[in-house]
Design an enzyme around this catalytic site. Structure first.
Site, short mmCIF file in Angstrom:
data_model
loop_
_atom_site.label_atom_id
_atom_site.label_comp_id
_atom_site.label_asym_id
_atom_site.label_seq_id
_atom_site.Cartn_x
_atom_site.Cartn_y
_atom_site.Cartn_z
N SER A 1 0.81 -1.21 0.00
CA SER A 1 0.00 0.00 0.00
C SER A 1 0.84 1.25 0.00
O SER A 1 1.93 1.29 0.54
CB SER A 1 -0.94 0.00 1.20
OG SER A 1 -0.31 0.64 2.29
N LYS A 2 0.29 2.28 -0.65
CA LYS A 2 1.08 3.50 -0.72
C LYS A 2 1.14 4.19 0.63
O LYS A 2 2.09 4.86 0.94
CB LYS A 2 0.60 4.42 -1.83
CG LYS A 2 -0.74 5.03 -1.69
CD LYS A 2 -0.93 6.04 -2.84
CE LYS A 2 -2.38 6.32 -3.08
NZ LYS A 2 -2.62 7.15 -4.26
N ARG A 3 0.13 3.94 1.44
CA ARG A 3 0.17 4.56 2.76
C ARG A 3 1.34 4.02 3.58
O ARG A 3 1.84 4.67 4.47
CB ARG A 3 -1.13 4.29 3.53
CG ARG A 3 -2.23 5.21 3.03
CD ARG A 3 -3.48 5.10 3.85
NE ARG A 3 -4.61 5.37 2.98
CZ ARG A 3 -5.83 5.56 3.41
NH1 ARG A 3 -6.10 5.48 4.67
NH2 ARG A 3 -6.80 5.80 2.55
#
Ligand code: GLU
Length: 479
Positions: free
Chosen positions: A249-251
């Protein structure tokens, strides 16, 4: 048949991560394999999550990776604007229509009232309180300028079903869906509303996106139905995992396309590898260009189960692309990495590229593999020890002075002449090939592994430098 139109609808919340790029790629491949259009739409209505510069990253990444769109904010098209924040008036108009159709309603509840609806676990579920307001009451509140949101009116009971082309039949109970906000108090739509309006107005025929939207799609279908619009075909994609339990995930800062390019992965290999994360062709082929992927892509090949992002596999694929390049191509594509090496401008890079091609997987290995041509320093004598070659420093002490003498006497210093004189030495001494070749290679490179063998290195260094290094190594061995 209706022209296929797919879209990629990223939110500009940071760099474009691998999962996002795969969604874009599948949308692109599906439309292109059907002679259709691929559209880029920027979903920037969540201003709190907006990150400056990320729209540009989206444009750059898509262009750079070859996933090119036919319509989008920076290329135009007949269905614009393609940025949601520029479509506010459109959403207001349709929200009002939906209210008239009974699919939505104004809600004037204060944050305090909403907070008071919290259940034991702290979850809030709206109780349809404002659905009871009369037309006049609503108008009076609107006239008085009271803040409001527009909520979706979800039926109290019943089941909603639809067919997803990857996951099959999906059914959700209305009682499990709340009356979510469609238009926020600042007049901006939520994703839940904007995606429906835009997909319809932009004539999107196939919605391809992550499976996190699988269970909210019934809400969208209610709106399509209320407006009397045709629902799009849904293709939800399985997640890409970092490992058995965690999603990429980019988070969590998992790598983006750009990071891998900077790390020296071949761009085509990144795109190729991403295509294989959740899709496979009917054969065992793995190396496929974007054109081949377009020819071969099919929905049947999309898997329902998640795939694990395996950087080692992508690295291998990158190496396959490098092997298939011409020397010129490698020099051109890896220019930045050649520049980072110490040999840039001093050697024939094409010649070096031909040696490197089979020996690297990513471009960033280039400097370390070739710097020895320009830097030759004191090295550890244990490099001469090699079990398989049956060699060590003692053997080097015998072999090197003889090799030095014969090389010095060569009338012509070429790949072949160096090869032949060393082979002759092997024969004269009655030793194994490796005992001569390994020792000489270490002696003229000072490295355990190099791009190229003895002859290639000697050729690149030239006679003078080869002899200088041999002298240095002979002295080092006799210290
Ligand atoms: N803006 C949404 C996201 O980035 C897009 C979802 C969709 O493709 O409908 O997740």
């Amino acid at each position: 048949m209706e022209k296929v139109r797919t879209r990629f609808a990223p939110s500009p919340t940071g760099y474009l991560h691998i999962g996002g790029l795969r969604t874009a790629l599948y949308g692109y491949l599906y439309s292109k394999s059907h002679g259709g259009d691929f559209i880029l739409r920027i979903e920037d209505t969540d201003t709190a999550r907006y990150v400056d510069g990320s729209v540009q990253i989206i444009y750059d990444t898509m262009r750079d990776s070859g996933i090119m769109y036919d319509e989008g904010p920076d290329v135009g098209g007949n269905y614009g604007p393609y940025v949601q924040s520029e479509r506010k008036d459109i959403y207001t108009e349709y929200a009002k229509k939906l209210v008239e159709l009974g699919g939505a309603y104004y809600c004037f509840c204060t944050p305090e009232r909403i907070a008071s609806l919290k259940d034991g676990e702290g979850n809030v579920r709206y109780d349809k309180h404002c659905l009871n307001l009369t037309k006049e009451e609503i108008q009076a509140k609107l006239d008085a300028g009271e803040p409001y949101v527009i909520r979706q009116n979800i039926p109290k009971e019943g089941v909603s079903s639809y067919h997803d082309l990857v996951y099959g039949e999906i059914s959700v109970d209305y009682k499990d869906i709340e009356d979510g906000i469609l238009i926020k108090s600042d007049g901006m739509p939520t994703y839940n509303f904007a995606n429906v309006i835009d997909d319809h107005l932009m004539n999107i025929t196939h919605v391809i996106r992550g499976n996190e939207y699988l269970s909210s799609t019934p809400k969208y279908n209610l709106m399509y139905d209320a407006f009397g619009w045709e629902r799009p075909v849904y293709i939800h994609l399985p997640p890409i995992m970092k490992d058995a339990t965690r999603k990429l995930s980019k988070r969590h800062g998992d790598a983006s396309y750009e990071d891998f390019v900077n790390k020296g992965y071949v761009k085509e290999a990144i795109v190729n590898y991403i295509a294989l994360l959740g899709w496979s062709p009917s054969t065992n082929d793995e190396k496929m260009s974007l054109t081949e992927l377009t020819e071969r892509f099919s929905l049947e090949g999309i898997s329902k189960s998640s795939s694990i992002f395996d950087e080692a596999k992508m690295r291998w694929l990158s190496g396959e692309y490098i092997k298939a390049m011409t020397d010129e191509e490698l020099v051109e594509k890896a220019d930045k990495f050649f520049k980072m090496s110490k040999v840039y401008g001093k050697y024939d890079l094409k010649k070096i590229a031909s040696l490197l091609k089979t020996r690297i997987e990513i471009y960033s290995e280039i400097p370390e593999k070739i710097n020895f041509l320009e830097e030759f320093e004191r090295y550890d004598l244990s490099l001469y020890t090699h079990k398989k070659m049956k060699t060590d420093a003692d053997i080097a002490r015998t072999v090197l002075p003889l090799a030095r003498e014969r090389i010095a006497n060569l009338a012509e210093f070429t790949f072949d002449s160096v090869h032949d004189c060393l082979m002759q030495l092997v024969q004269d001494l009655g030793v194994k090939n490796g005992q001569v070749f390994w020792c000489v290679r270490v002696a003229i490179s000072g490295k355990e592994s190099t791009a190229g063998g003895v002859m290639e290195i000697a050729e690149l260094l030239g006679k003078e430098e080869t002899l200088r290094r041999l002298d240095y190594s002979i002295a080092l061995l006799n210290e």
